[in-house]
Design an enzyme around this catalytic site. Sequence first.
Site, PDB file in Angstrom:
ATOM      1  CG  HIS A  93     -11.698  -7.716   6.710  1.00  0.00           C
ATOM      2  ND1 HIS A  93     -10.427  -8.118   6.386  1.00  0.00           N
ATOM      3  CD2 HIS A  93     -11.624  -6.381   6.961  1.00  0.00           C
ATOM      4  CE1 HIS A  93      -9.605  -7.073   6.460  1.00  0.00           C
ATOM      5  NE2 HIS A  93     -10.312  -5.999   6.793  1.00  0.00           N
ATOM      6  CD  GLU A 124      -3.642  -6.536   2.814  1.00  0.00           C
ATOM      7  OE1 GLU A 124      -3.977  -5.434   2.327  1.00  0.00           O
ATOM      8  OE2 GLU A 124      -2.766  -6.666   3.674  1.00  0.00           O
ATOM      9  NE  ARG A 125     -11.000  -3.338  -0.676  1.00  0.00           N
ATOM     10  CZ  ARG A 125     -11.858  -2.448  -0.172  1.00  0.00           C
ATOM     11  NH1 ARG A 125     -13.098  -2.396  -0.609  1.00  0.00           N
ATOM     12  NH2 ARG A 125     -11.484  -1.640   0.810  1.00  0.00           N
ATOM     13  CG  ASN A 131      -9.257  -6.704   2.559  1.00  0.00           C
ATOM     14  OD1 ASN A 131      -8.248  -6.504   1.897  1.00  0.00           O
ATOM     15  ND2 ASN A 131     -10.092  -5.728   2.900  1.00  0.00           N
ATOM     16  CD  GLN A 149      -1.929  -2.240   1.619  1.00  0.00           C
ATOM     17  OE1 GLN A 149      -1.093  -2.524   2.486  1.00  0.00           O
ATOM     18  NE2 GLN A 149      -2.679  -3.157   1.026  1.00  0.00           N
ATOM     19  CB  CYS A 184      -3.900   0.409   5.822  1.00  0.00           C
ATOM     20  SG  CYS A 184      -2.433  -0.650   5.762  1.00  0.00           S
ATOM     21  N   GLY A 185      -4.496  -1.232   8.918  1.00  0.00           N
ATOM     22  CA  GLY A 185      -4.088  -1.327  10.324  1.00  0.00           C
ATOM     23  C   GLY A 185      -2.583  -1.322  10.500  1.00  0.00           C
ATOM     24  CB  CYS A 219      -4.026  -8.293   6.465  1.00  0.00           C
ATOM     25  SG  CYS A 219      -5.439  -7.207   6.147  1.00  0.00           S
ATOM     26  N   GLY A 220      -3.396  -6.008   9.095  1.00  0.00           N
ATOM     27  CA  GLY A 220      -3.841  -5.565  10.421  1.00  0.00           C
ATOM     28  C   GLY A 220      -5.349  -5.628  10.571  1.00  0.00           C
ATOM     29  CB  THR A 221      -8.192  -4.240   8.599  1.00  0.00           C
ATOM     30  OG1 THR A 221      -7.640  -4.592   7.316  1.00  0.00           O
ATOM     31  CG2 THR A 221      -7.996  -2.761   8.878  1.00  0.00           C
ATOM     32  N   GLY A 222      -7.257  -7.345   8.769  1.00  0.00           N
ATOM     33  CA  GLY A 222      -7.605  -8.765   8.615  1.00  0.00           C
ATOM     34  C   GLY A 222      -7.443  -9.528   9.917  1.00  0.00           C
TER      35      GLY A 222
HETATM   36  N1  LIG Z   1      -6.207  -4.291   1.244  1.00  0.00           N
HETATM   37  C1  LIG Z   1      -7.011  -3.546   2.236  1.00  0.00           C
HETATM   38  C2  LIG Z   1      -6.265  -2.262   2.652  1.00  0.00           C
HETATM   39  C3  LIG Z   1      -4.990  -2.548   3.451  1.00  0.00           C
HETATM   40  C4  LIG Z   1      -5.283  -3.348   4.695  1.00  0.00           C
HETATM   41  C5  LIG Z   1      -4.096  -4.054   5.358  1.00  0.00           C
HETATM   42  N2  LIG Z   1      -2.811  -3.852   4.726  1.00  0.00           N
HETATM   43  C6  LIG Z   1      -4.059  -3.750   6.860  1.00  0.00           C
HETATM   44  O1  LIG Z   1      -2.975  -3.769   7.461  1.00  0.00           O
HETATM   45  O2  LIG Z   1      -5.161  -3.543   7.424  1.00  0.00           O
HETATM   46  C7  LIG Z   1      -8.361  -3.172   1.599  1.00  0.00           C
HETATM   47  O3  LIG Z   1      -8.420  -3.103   0.359  1.00  0.00           O
HETATM   48  O4  LIG Z   1      -9.319  -2.950   2.362  1.00  0.00           O
END
Ligand SMILES: N[C@H](CCC[C@H](N)C(=O)O)C(=O)O
Length: 289
Positions: A172, A221-222, A203, A46, A75-76, A230-233
């Site tokens: 997600h 990831e999307r 995602n 990103q 993006c977490g 992936c933090g949000t993941g």
């Molecule tokens: N690919 C995610 C954005 C980056 C999330 C990820 N890198 C994180 O750390 O949360 C999306 O399209 O929603």
Amino acid sequence: MRIRFTKMQGAGNDFVVLDETRAPLALTPAQYRWLADRHFGIGADQILSVRPSPAPGIDFAYAIHNADGGEVEHCGNGARCFVRFVRERGLTDKATVKVQTVNQVLELRMLPDGRVTVDMGAPVFDLPAVPFDAAGLRPEPVGAWQAWPLTLPGAGDRAAVRVAVLSMGNPHAVAEVEDVDTASVATLGPLIEGHARFPRRVNAGFMQVLSRGAIRLRVWERGAGETLACGTGACAAVVAGIRLGRLDRRVDVHTRGGVLTIEWAGEGQPVLMTGPATTVFEGEIDVPE
Ligand SMILES: N[C@H](CCC[C@H](N)C(=O)O)C(=O)O
């Protein structure tokens, strides 16, 4: 256009970070894609932009673009790098900063040991808000919650998966698997990411429960493909695991790039994520017009 940049990573999820606090760069999707390109550009999952405060009480605005050039909500791992960046560049001397993304305010706190804790906000389960189109689909009861059966065209004998669906500000879909190392992430990930029931794509998380306090996780990831973390993941997987009755409220998430600690006290409460944030190098580069 010549720009300065900082390369950073959080648990192996890597970023190009741009300081736009003095002047906007107004980059195009093609220029974001070029910056993220691992052969012709700098290379990143990103691109993170640090922008001026949009309102009193908020320290900065925080914009995120995926490697495919698309702007996204959250993006977490990037949020942890964000606070390290603004402190190292002298843009603030606060240990806790508030940042505004397109759809929420996050609080980022630098810890004495150099890790960062982020208040990621509360998860959202309202399906139209994810967005997820559940029309004509019957959910399967799992514990006290539910999972949605998706048929995946072109996946052969793996034509159906069952996913928990939620938003961390970004969408997600979380599937539980026996072993993340043998999960068909490269095959099923893109099919879930682009599934028609996710009008803004999604995602795709693949979660292996190790105990009530630990999981392993891989995420397709999307807009970026499989990342090392992936933090949000990680937040979405832990929230799903808690709601499905498989996890306790504090969980160590073992990703291929490192360990993230996620805490969630339940419905309506924010998700807290703690993990590393590292500056790799700084540079300047001529971005093609
Ligand atoms: N690919 C995610 C954005 C980056 C999330 C990820 N890198 C994180 O750390 O949360 C999306 O399209 O929603």
